[in-house]
Design an enzyme around this catalytic site. Structure first.
Site: not given
Length: 498
Positions: A118, A437
């Site tokens: 990510c 994330h």
């Protein structure tokens, strides 16, 4: 069960007879016409129904016609052509594939997460807001069969962006990831269980920009490539010894690819953090004193790039836990940034007149908005005449363009006004840089539409959602912000269109 005041009548039309048609006497004539339209295909405005006193009208009070059960009525009129089936089959959202739906709704395409990637996906999506970079990448002629890993990575990025523009569903960036890891092995780290480890998005951003600066050819307008011209600024740095006045002040110029926003207990806003990072105390050896001494290092911008990257310095090394720990403090960032406060006095002098003219343009546009709103509320029709407010906006626009310093205008890829607008934000959620994330949030072209790029899940978001990314908790927190030079001409044209 039919309504109480209902009778059944018969209707003759074009050699046919329709028996026992229910007629509600409490409804106007148009309702009965609609019933006959369903039976005969003759539209209500084509029907001529003979009743007592003449022809049946749409608003006729049926109770006054003296109609009786079983009465025969005559209708004349020609049925219209039956509606044709659409040439193209109508597709409903629930029947569409993901690719078809994305294209129909014009939703940008995401990148598939290939195992803690990510950090890379968010970086690539944010950089897509720089059209000059994308255009020059498409002109890159190199392939992926070079011995040089950086060249292969550049060619692979070109191909990946092409896929994103052509595809209707999430793209797997496997090829680019392979070349990224070959060029920078630190992104190949795996845990004890063989799972790819999370990486620092800022590090990925910096390495990618550095590689593109080295590999892309010169831009069509200028001596340098697109990264050096449009995404790189210049610092004028002064180094002064605090412990003696006899030592000469050292003045140097150096390029920069991003500004740091320090986050201390005194920083609540982006500009405070940037100013704090520009003035630092350092320890170095003094040739004059013959020992280590304290110096003041001051940096001011002497060239503003068209695209300005700001790094929120949220992570610091925590030796006890051997991790990059995160500072969660709330730091507000603006949608419009005046960068003149970070510049040298020489550059500020070139920007001062433009700032004043910009204020006049903003006031003129506010007055035009107010006029348009009042006209709309009053129901006044639009005319081709140019209002006084529109004339004021045009005059302010011309004055603003005329106020730009000629040297700055000729410097292709710089920001001649010092004014920026937010174009993309890269956020992090979690407590360390190497975990959690990363998500990209970016504007779509020159519109006011914002999209959230959570790997291959792309969704539209509101401006208010971007304002919530300023930190203060475990929600998504701004880590990198990408600003672009404000386009005043486009803004004014939009007001004219309204």
């Amino acid at each position: 069960m039919p309504p109480a005041n209902t009778i059944k009548v018969n209707v003759k039309w074009s050699g046919k007879k329709f028996d026992d048609i229910e007629l509600n006497l409490d409804e106007p004539g148009l309702v009965f016409k609609a019933q006959l339209f369903a039976l005969t295909g003759v539209e209500p405005d084509r029907q001529k129904i003979i009743v007592k006193g003449g022809m049946l009208k749409d608003d006729t009070d049926m109770t006054r016609l003296g109609l009786k059960a079983g009465q025969n009525l005559m209708m004349m009129g020609t049925a219209g052509e039956l509606p044709k089936a659409p040439e193209k089959k109508i597709l409903f959202a629930e029947d569409m594939t993901e690719a078809t739906l994305n294209k129909a709704m014009d939703i940008p395409i995401g990148l598939v997460n290939l195992g803690n990637t990510c950090y890379m996906n968010a970086t690539l999506q944010c950089l897509r807001v720089v059209p000059e970079l994308i255009q020059d990448l498409q002109k890159y002629s190199g392939g992926t069969d070079n011995l040089d890993a950086g060249s292969n990575m550049t060619a692979s990025l070109r191909d990946l962006y092409r896929q994103l523009n052509a595809s209707g569903h999430g793209v797997m960036p496997a090829g680019f990831l392979t070349y990224l890891r070959k060029a920078f092995p630190q992104f190949s780290q795996q845990g004890r269980d063989g799972v790819w480890m999370q990486q620092d998005a800022e590090e990925c951003w910096s390495q990618l920009i550095s590689t593109l600066k080295a590999k892309l050819p010169p831009h069509a307008e200028g001596k340098h490539n697109v990264v050096a011209q449009f995404m790189q600024g210049e610092f004028t740095t002064t180094l002064k010894c605090d412990e003696t006045a006899d030592e000469e002040v050292i003045v140097t110029k150096e390029p920069f690819a991003k500004l740091d926003c320090h986050i201390s207990s005194n920083v609540n806003y982006l500009h405070n953090g940037i100013l704090e990072s520009l003035d630092q105390k350092i320890e170095k050896n003094s040739t004059t004193l013959g020992r280590s001494a304290t110096y003041t290092k001051s940096q001011r911008i002497s060239r503003l790039p068209a695209y300005l990257t700001v790094n929120f310095v949220r992570f610091f090394w925590k030796p006890t836990e051997q991790v990059k720990a995160k500072i969660l403090r709330k730091v507000k960032f603006p949608f419009e940034l005046d960068a003149s406060q970070f510049c040298t006095t020489e550059l500020q002098a070139k920007l001062t007149n433009t700032k004043m003219k910009l204020r006049e343009l903003d006031n003129a546009e506010t007055a035009l908005k107010r006029r348009q709103r009042l006209d709309k509320e009053a129901g006044r029709m639009e005319t081709d005449d140019i209002s006084d407010e529109q004339k004021a906006v045009q005059a302010a626009q011309a004055a603003l363009e005329g106020s730009l310093d000629p040297e700055l205008v000729q410097d292709v890829g710089c920001n001649p006004s010092g004014q920026y607008e937010l174009a993309a934000v890269l956020t992090h959620t979690g407590r360390t840089a190497d975990s959690g994330h990363y998500i990209g949030w970016a504007k779509k072209g020159d519109t006011d539409e914002w999209y959230k790029y959570d790997d291959d899940k792309v969704s539209p978001v509101q401006k208010d959602d971007i304002m919530k990314l300023d930190g203060g908790g475990d929600f998504h927190v701004a880590y990198l912000a990408l600003y672009r030079s404000r386009s005043f001409k486009a803004q004014t044209e939009a007001f004219k269109a309204e």
